[in-house]
Design an enzyme around this catalytic site. Structure first.
Site, PDB file in Angstrom:
ATOM      1  N   PRO A  42     -28.820  75.320 -14.904  1.00  0.00           N
ATOM      2  CA  PRO A  42     -30.379  75.099 -14.114  1.00  0.00           C
ATOM      3  C   PRO A  42     -30.136  76.219 -13.059  1.00  0.00           C
ATOM      4  CG  PRO A  42     -28.379  73.598 -13.196  1.00  0.00           C
ATOM      5  CD  PRO A  42     -27.708  74.561 -14.271  1.00  0.00           C
ATOM      6  N   GLN A  87     -32.594  68.325 -13.598  1.00  0.00           N
ATOM      7  CA  GLN A  87     -31.605  68.183 -12.286  1.00  0.00           C
ATOM      8  C   GLN A  87     -32.473  67.788 -11.005  1.00  0.00           C
ATOM      9  OE1 GLN A  87     -30.160  71.484  -9.870  1.00  0.00           O
ATOM     10  NE2 GLN A  87     -28.105  70.905 -10.749  1.00  0.00           N
ATOM     11  N   CYS A  92     -26.158  73.317  -4.395  1.00  0.00           N
ATOM     12  CA  CYS A  92     -27.003  74.278  -3.905  1.00  0.00           C
ATOM     13  C   CYS A  92     -26.493  74.851  -2.643  1.00  0.00           C
ATOM     14  CB  CYS A  92     -28.422  73.781  -3.967  1.00  0.00           C
ATOM     15  SG  CYS A  92     -29.422  74.987  -3.240  1.00  0.00           S
ATOM     16  N   LYS A 144     -23.332  68.153 -11.094  1.00  0.00           N
ATOM     17  CA  LYS A 144     -23.228  69.652 -10.897  1.00  0.00           C
ATOM     18  C   LYS A 144     -22.641  69.928  -9.479  1.00  0.00           C
ATOM     19  CE  LYS A 144     -24.339  74.255 -12.008  1.00  0.00           C
ATOM     20  NZ  LYS A 144     -24.866  74.909 -10.752  1.00  0.00           N
ATOM     21  N   HIS A 146     -18.665  74.354 -10.639  1.00  0.00           N
ATOM     22  CA  HIS A 146     -19.009  76.060 -10.308  1.00  0.00           C
ATOM     23  C   HIS A 146     -17.748  76.514  -9.469  1.00  0.00           C
ATOM     24  CE1 HIS A 146     -21.380  79.359  -8.018  1.00  0.00           C
ATOM     25  NE2 HIS A 146     -20.333  79.916  -8.970  1.00  0.00           N
ATOM     26  N   ASN A 191     -18.143  76.530 -14.938  1.00  0.00           N
ATOM     27  CA  ASN A 191     -19.057  77.498 -14.579  1.00  0.00           C
ATOM     28  C   ASN A 191     -18.712  78.515 -13.474  1.00  0.00           C
ATOM     29  OD1 ASN A 191     -21.678  77.139 -12.210  1.00  0.00           O
ATOM     30  ND2 ASN A 191     -21.947  78.575 -14.136  1.00  0.00           N
ATOM     31  N   GLY A 192     -19.359  79.611 -13.821  1.00  0.00           N
ATOM     32  CA  GLY A 192     -18.900  80.800 -12.859  1.00  0.00           C
ATOM     33  C   GLY A 192     -18.158  81.905 -13.391  1.00  0.00           C
ATOM     34  N   GLY A 229     -24.851  80.850 -16.267  1.00  0.00           N
ATOM     35  CA  GLY A 229     -26.050  81.271 -15.348  1.00  0.00           C
ATOM     36  C   GLY A 229     -26.564  82.494 -15.450  1.00  0.00           C
ATOM     37  N   ARG A 230     -26.292  83.490 -14.410  1.00  0.00           N
ATOM     38  CA  ARG A 230     -26.817  84.704 -14.303  1.00  0.00           C
ATOM     39  C   ARG A 230     -26.458  85.617 -15.522  1.00  0.00           C
ATOM     40  NH1 ARG A 230     -23.484  85.901  -8.952  1.00  0.00           N
ATOM     41  NH2 ARG A 230     -22.067  84.667 -10.356  1.00  0.00           N
TER      42      ARG A 230
HETATM   43  C1  LIG Z   1     -31.529  82.432  -9.147  1.00  0.00           C
HETATM   44  C2  LIG Z   1     -30.505  81.313  -9.054  1.00  0.00           C
HETATM   45  C3  LIG Z   1     -30.874  79.836  -9.072  1.00  0.00           C
HETATM   46  C4  LIG Z   1     -30.020  79.067  -9.173  1.00  0.00           C
HETATM   47  N1  LIG Z   1     -30.611  77.545  -9.021  1.00  0.00           N
HETATM   48  C5  LIG Z   1     -29.826  76.347  -9.258  1.00  0.00           C
HETATM   49  C6  LIG Z   1     -30.402  75.155  -9.249  1.00  0.00           C
HETATM   50  O1  LIG Z   1     -31.571  74.937  -9.242  1.00  0.00           O
HETATM   51  N2  LIG Z   1     -29.625  74.318  -9.634  1.00  0.00           N
HETATM   52  C7  LIG Z   1     -28.257  74.288  -9.725  1.00  0.00           C
HETATM   53  O2  LIG Z   1     -27.153  73.390  -9.877  1.00  0.00           O
HETATM   54  N3  LIG Z   1     -27.526  75.778  -9.602  1.00  0.00           N
HETATM   55  C8  LIG Z   1     -28.615  76.695  -9.493  1.00  0.00           C
HETATM   56  N4  LIG Z   1     -27.926  77.793  -9.469  1.00  0.00           N
HETATM   57  C9  LIG Z   1     -26.297  78.193  -9.867  1.00  0.00           C
HETATM   58  C10 LIG Z   1     -26.246  78.216 -11.010  1.00  0.00           C
HETATM   59  O3  LIG Z   1     -26.800  77.236 -11.668  1.00  0.00           O
HETATM   60  C11 LIG Z   1     -24.889  78.652 -11.418  1.00  0.00           C
HETATM   61  O4  LIG Z   1     -24.073  77.578 -11.014  1.00  0.00           O
HETATM   62  C12 LIG Z   1     -24.186  79.807 -10.511  1.00  0.00           C
HETATM   63  O5  LIG Z   1     -25.262  80.885 -10.843  1.00  0.00           O
HETATM   64  C13 LIG Z   1     -22.691  80.410 -11.140  1.00  0.00           C
HETATM   65  O6  LIG Z   1     -22.745  80.585 -12.428  1.00  0.00           O
HETATM   66  P1  LIG Z   1     -22.955  82.161 -13.143  1.00  0.00           P
HETATM   67  O7  LIG Z   1     -21.773  82.879 -12.685  1.00  0.00           O
HETATM   68  O8  LIG Z   1     -22.865  82.215 -14.647  1.00  0.00           O
HETATM   69  O9  LIG Z   1     -24.193  82.493 -12.387  1.00  0.00           O
HETATM   70  C14 LIG Z   1     -28.578  79.188  -9.289  1.00  0.00           C
HETATM   71  C15 LIG Z   1     -28.331  80.353  -9.388  1.00  0.00           C
HETATM   72  C16 LIG Z   1     -29.108  81.234  -9.367  1.00  0.00           C
HETATM   73  C17 LIG Z   1     -28.471  82.791  -9.537  1.00  0.00           C
END
Ligand SMILES: Cc1cc2nc3c(=O)[nH]c(=O)nc-3n(C[C@H](O)[C@H](O)[C@H](O)COP(=O)(O)O)c2cc1C
Length: 335
Positions: A24, A78, A108, A147, A177, A208-209, A232-233
């Site tokens: 998300p 979520q 968050c 999460k 994460h 995640n991460g 995510g990213r």
């Molecule tokens: C722009 C952005 C918005 C995000 N919004 C949410 C969100 O709405 N809910 C949530 O649980 N995590 C949110 N996250 C965290 C991601 O879901 C994820 O846990 C985090 O980016 C780590 O994963 P990654 O290294 O694959 O990016 C957000 C991350 C980014 C970069």
């Protein structure tokens, strides 16, 4: 790596295969981007996080966040909040909207969320976190998931202790994460705490991460023993991470990354989805972030990005992208 041993992620009635899911992300995983992820065969997508209170007020922007009509199932919605009763009410609304899974945000890090005791702040109040989870589980029939980050700070790692308590009140899967709240998005995700959490519960843990490439996802499965990997990213402007993993799971062959031409074509398609849903002005504006991710690393991207950010309408964005695509096309060898 071999496909042997790759098992589906099972949550309640849902079987998610291969076990790779999109994270998300507020401002990113809206309905148009979810359609793109589905085109790339991502087996599970999440909405952006939605405020429990805003759901109970049913304001228009919030209802747009909750719009999951016509999307393939399963889809997770979520929610975030800090009051068990309001979260339960919000969960009922989300269930009535057709969510396959309800996910509770305990990660968050944004100051305005944490100030209200929501998101990652719940890691500092584990009794309340468990109470919220229990209240949501009791309110709905669909599976409830959580999460979370690994903890508030390096001195306060809570995921391994909190996870069994959440399982005990009926949470059916956990995403972990591997960062603390204090880290925000910097530093490196600590996968060892994900592995430790896996060892403490019998429900599936989604790791995640810092999964940027298909290989990272496979490595995370092996190194942490998690049941699935959330990206995510690494999928922003890069939905191919899913189509490549799916192909690998099906055939054992990992397709190459997309060419610049494929990236432009996908960006054009995404632009059509977003303009169709949100109208031209808003669609073009909101597409800028996505376009900059689609163009990452390709030759001449910074100039093209700057031009796109000045482009006033859909037609000029399309022209900039198609002109670039023509130049980027490899010229055939002379006979
Ligand atoms: C722009 C952005 C918005 C995000 N919004 C949410 C969100 O709405 N809910 C949530 O649980 N995590 C949110 N996250 C965290 C991601 O879901 C994820 O846990 C985090 O980016 C780590 O994963 P990654 O290294 O694959 O990016 C957000 C991350 C980014 C970069």
């Amino acid at each position: 790596m071999k496909t042997k041993g790759l098992a589906p992620l099972r949550i309640g009635p849902w079987s998610v295969f291969p076990p790779f899911v999109a994270a998300p992300m507020a401002g990113v995983t809206d309905k148009p981007f979810r359609a793109v992820l589905k085109d790339h065969r991502c087996p599970l997508v999440y909405t952006e996080m939605i405020s429990d209170k805003a759901l109970t007020y049913a304001n228009r922007n919030t209802m747009e966040l909750l719009d999951i009509t016509g999307e393939p199932r399963p889809i997770a919605v979520q929610i975030f909040g800090s009051e068990p009763a309001v979260m339960a009410e919000a969960a009922r609304i989300v269930e009535a909207a057709g969510a396959s899974l309800i996910d509770i945000n305990m990660g968050c890090p944004a100051p305005k969320i944490v100030r209200n005791g929501e998101g990652s702040c719940l890691l500092k109040t584990p009794d309340l976190a468990v109470e919220i989870a229990e209240s949501v589980v009791r309110a709905v029939q669909v599976p409830v998931t959580v999460k979370m980050r690994i903890g508030w700070s390096s001195g306060r790692i809570v995921a391994p202790e909190l996870a069994p308590r959440l399982e005990a009140v009926g949470v059916q899967a956990l995403t972990v994460h591997g960062r603390t709240r204090e880290m925000f998005y910097s530093g490196q995700a600590d996968w060892s705490v994900i592995a430790e959490t896996v060892g403490r519960v019998s429900i599936p843990v989604i790791g995640n991460g810092d999964v940027w490439e298909p290989d990272d996802a496979l490595r995370m499965l092996v190194e942490t023993g998690c049941a699935a990997v959330m990206i995510g990213r690494g999928c922003m402007g890069n939905p191919w991470i899913f189509s490549r993993l799916v192909r690998w799971a099906e055939t054992g062959e990992m397709p190459p990354p997309p060419s610049p031409e494929e990236r432009i074509n996908q960006a054009l398609l995404h632009l059509e989805h977003i303009v169709a849903l949100k109208g031209e002005d808003r669609g073009v504006r909101e597409m800028r972030g996505h376009l900059s991710w689609y163009l990452k690393g390709i030759r001449g991207a910074s100039r093209l990005r700057a031009e796109i950010n000045q482009a006033p309408d859909r037609e000029s964005v399309v022209r900039l992208l198609t002109d670039y695509r023509e130049q980027a096309r490899p010229t055939p060898d002379m006979p």
